[in-house]
Design a protein around this motif. Structure first.
Motif, mmCIF file in Angstrom:
data_model
loop_
_atom_site.group_PDB
_atom_site.id
_atom_site.type_symbol
_atom_site.label_atom_id
_atom_site.label_comp_id
_atom_site.label_asym_id
_atom_site.label_seq_id
_atom_site.Cartn_x
_atom_site.Cartn_y
_atom_site.Cartn_z
ATOM 1 N N ARG A 8 76.673 82.326 57.388
ATOM 2 C CA ARG A 8 76.999 81.994 56.001
ATOM 3 C C ARG A 8 75.684 81.731 55.280
ATOM 4 O O ARG A 8 74.669 81.418 55.911
ATOM 5 N N ASN A 15 78.784 74.111 47.101
ATOM 6 C CA ASN A 15 79.219 73.475 48.355
ATOM 7 C C ASN A 15 79.069 71.960 48.235
ATOM 8 O O ASN A 15 79.964 71.203 48.620
ATOM 9 N N LYS A 19 83.063 72.662 45.024
ATOM 10 C CA LYS A 19 83.692 73.698 44.188
ATOM 11 C C LYS A 19 83.712 75.032 44.906
ATOM 12 O O LYS A 19 82.763 75.354 45.637
ATOM 13 N N GLY A 21 83.957 79.333 45.083
ATOM 14 C CA GLY A 21 83.528 80.518 44.334
ATOM 15 C C GLY A 21 82.213 80.330 43.612
ATOM 16 O O GLY A 21 81.299 79.692 44.109
ATOM 17 N N ARG A 60 73.440 83.154 46.278
ATOM 18 C CA ARG A 60 73.245 82.275 47.431
ATOM 19 C C ARG A 60 73.003 83.033 48.734
ATOM 20 O O ARG A 60 72.317 82.534 49.627
ATOM 21 N N TYR A 91 89.296 71.763 45.448
ATOM 22 C CA TYR A 91 90.672 71.876 45.970
ATOM 23 C C TYR A 91 91.580 70.829 45.322
ATOM 24 O O TYR A 91 92.757 71.100 45.073
ATOM 25 N N ARG A 105 99.810 78.625 49.145
ATOM 26 C CA ARG A 105 98.649 79.029 49.939
ATOM 27 C C ARG A 105 98.717 78.364 51.315
ATOM 28 O O ARG A 105 98.407 78.974 52.339
ATOM 29 N N LYS A 109 98.562 81.344 54.199
ATOM 30 C CA LYS A 109 97.190 81.465 53.683
ATOM 31 C C LYS A 109 96.693 82.913 53.726
ATOM 32 O O LYS A 109 95.909 83.313 52.873
ATOM 33 N N TYR A 120 93.443 86.896 51.442
ATOM 34 C CA TYR A 120 92.714 87.337 52.641
ATOM 35 C C TYR A 120 93.095 88.782 52.981
ATOM 36 O O TYR A 120 92.244 89.563 53.382
ATOM 37 N N GLN A 146 82.211 82.296 53.685
ATOM 38 C CA GLN A 146 83.194 81.803 54.646
ATOM 39 C C GLN A 146 84.372 82.773 54.871
ATOM 40 O O GLN A 146 84.645 83.177 56.009
ATOM 41 N N ALA A 147 85.073 83.150 53.798
ATOM 42 C CA ALA A 147 86.276 83.985 53.963
ATOM 43 C C ALA A 147 85.911 85.368 54.502
ATOM 44 O O ALA A 147 86.614 85.932 55.355
ATOM 45 N N ARG A 150 85.068 85.227 58.177
ATOM 46 C CA ARG A 150 86.301 85.049 58.963
ATOM 47 C C ARG A 150 86.947 86.407 59.229
ATOM 48 O O ARG A 150 87.397 86.682 60.341
ATOM 49 N N PRO A 165 92.501 82.958 58.562
ATOM 50 C CA PRO A 165 91.989 82.085 57.495
ATOM 51 C C PRO A 165 91.561 80.694 57.955
ATOM 52 O O PRO A 165 91.062 79.917 57.146
HETATM 53 O O1 F6P Z 1 84.010 76.568 49.731
HETATM 54 C C1 F6P Z 1 83.264 77.695 50.094
HETATM 55 C C2 F6P Z 1 84.132 78.932 50.061
HETATM 56 O O2 F6P Z 1 83.344 80.011 50.482
HETATM 57 C C3 F6P Z 1 84.785 79.241 48.701
HETATM 58 O O3 F6P Z 1 83.948 79.937 47.818
HETATM 59 C C4 F6P Z 1 85.991 80.020 49.124
HETATM 60 O O4 F6P Z 1 87.000 80.094 48.151
HETATM 61 C C5 F6P Z 1 86.422 79.263 50.363
HETATM 62 O O5 F6P Z 1 85.235 78.810 50.974
HETATM 63 C C6 F6P Z 1 87.227 80.067 51.341
HETATM 64 O O6 F6P Z 1 87.769 79.182 52.302
HETATM 65 P P1 F6P Z 1 89.314 78.802 52.259
HETATM 66 O O7 F6P Z 1 90.033 80.121 52.315
HETATM 67 O O8 F6P Z 1 89.523 77.973 53.487
HETATM 68 O O9 F6P Z 1 89.609 78.079 50.989
#
Ligand code: F6P
Length: 193
Positions: A8, A15, A19, A21, A60, A91, A105, A109, A120, A146-147, A150, A165
């Motif tokens: 990542r 982070n 927040k 996105g 980033r 969140y 969600r 998810k 996803y 992160q997503a 995954r 997810p």
């Molecule tokens: O918080 C970091 C992040 O990459 C967000 O930009 C993204 O929406 C989220 O993680 C994805 O993780 P999750 O699907 O668990 O919300």
């Protein structure tokens, strides 16, 4: 054998603020991770081994890769899951402003699609060309989100969609996958930053 490295991006300003996105820059800690990456990678594969670094088009990931002495490629398809109207929210804010969406969600998810954004499942489809190219390449390092990671991780380890997810891809950790005839070997290198 060829290796695929996943990381990542370093910790971002978003982070820190919780927040999702956005297109924020790295925090001071995140920048420290970016500076520490080259030693970790070159120690692992050797200085003269070829490696190509793939980043998303977001600042980033580009910043995280900026100190790596390798060829780089930017993929828009590697950008983080698009949270639509929820982009830039915490969140808690999402739960407050879109309680039904938040619950949906939680229920499913993998299939939940953000209003004006992606699920996803959508991301898995968007990543198909990236995976095709990844299968053809030699040593690749992906600095992603992160997503996205995954989805790629689940592909290489053949993990079920419903679990995807929730896969843990921690910050400031390099994951090295070595594809074998069946499945992949894995090593993790956490940096204490
Ligand atoms: O918080 C970091 C992040 O990459 C967000 O930009 C993204 O929406 C989220 O993680 C994805 O993780 P999750 O699907 O668990 O919300």
């Amino acid at each position: 054998p060829r290796s695929i490295f996943f990381s990542r991006h370093g910790e971002s300003e978003f982070n820190v603020e919780g927040k999702i996105g956005g297109d924020s820059l790295l925090s001071p800690r995140g920048l420290e991770y970016a500076r520490a990456l080259p030693a970790l990678i070159t120690d692992n594969i050797g200085k003269d081994t070829e490696l190509t670094v793939w980043t998303s088009s977001l600042r980033r990931t580009i910043q995280t890769g900026s100190f790596l002495p390798y060829q780089k490629l930017t993929w828009k398809s590697l950008d983080e899951l698009d949270a639509g109207v929820c982009d830039g929210m915490t969140y808690e804010e999402i739960e407050e402003q879109y309680p039904d969406d938040y619950a949906n969600r939680d229920d499913d998810k993998f299939n939940y699609r953000y209003r004006g954004g992606e699920s996803y499942r959508d991301v898995v489809t968007r990543l198909e060309p990236v995976i095709m190219e990844l299968e053809r390449q030699e040593n690749i390092m992906i600095i992603g989100h992160q997503a996205i990671l995954r989805c790629l991780y689940a592909y290489f380890h053949n993990l079920p969609q419903a679990d995807l997810p929730y896969i843990k891809i921690p910050l400031h950790t390099v994951i090295k996958l070595t594809p074998k005839a069946y499945g992949c070997d894995e090593e993790r290198y956490p940096l204490p930053i």
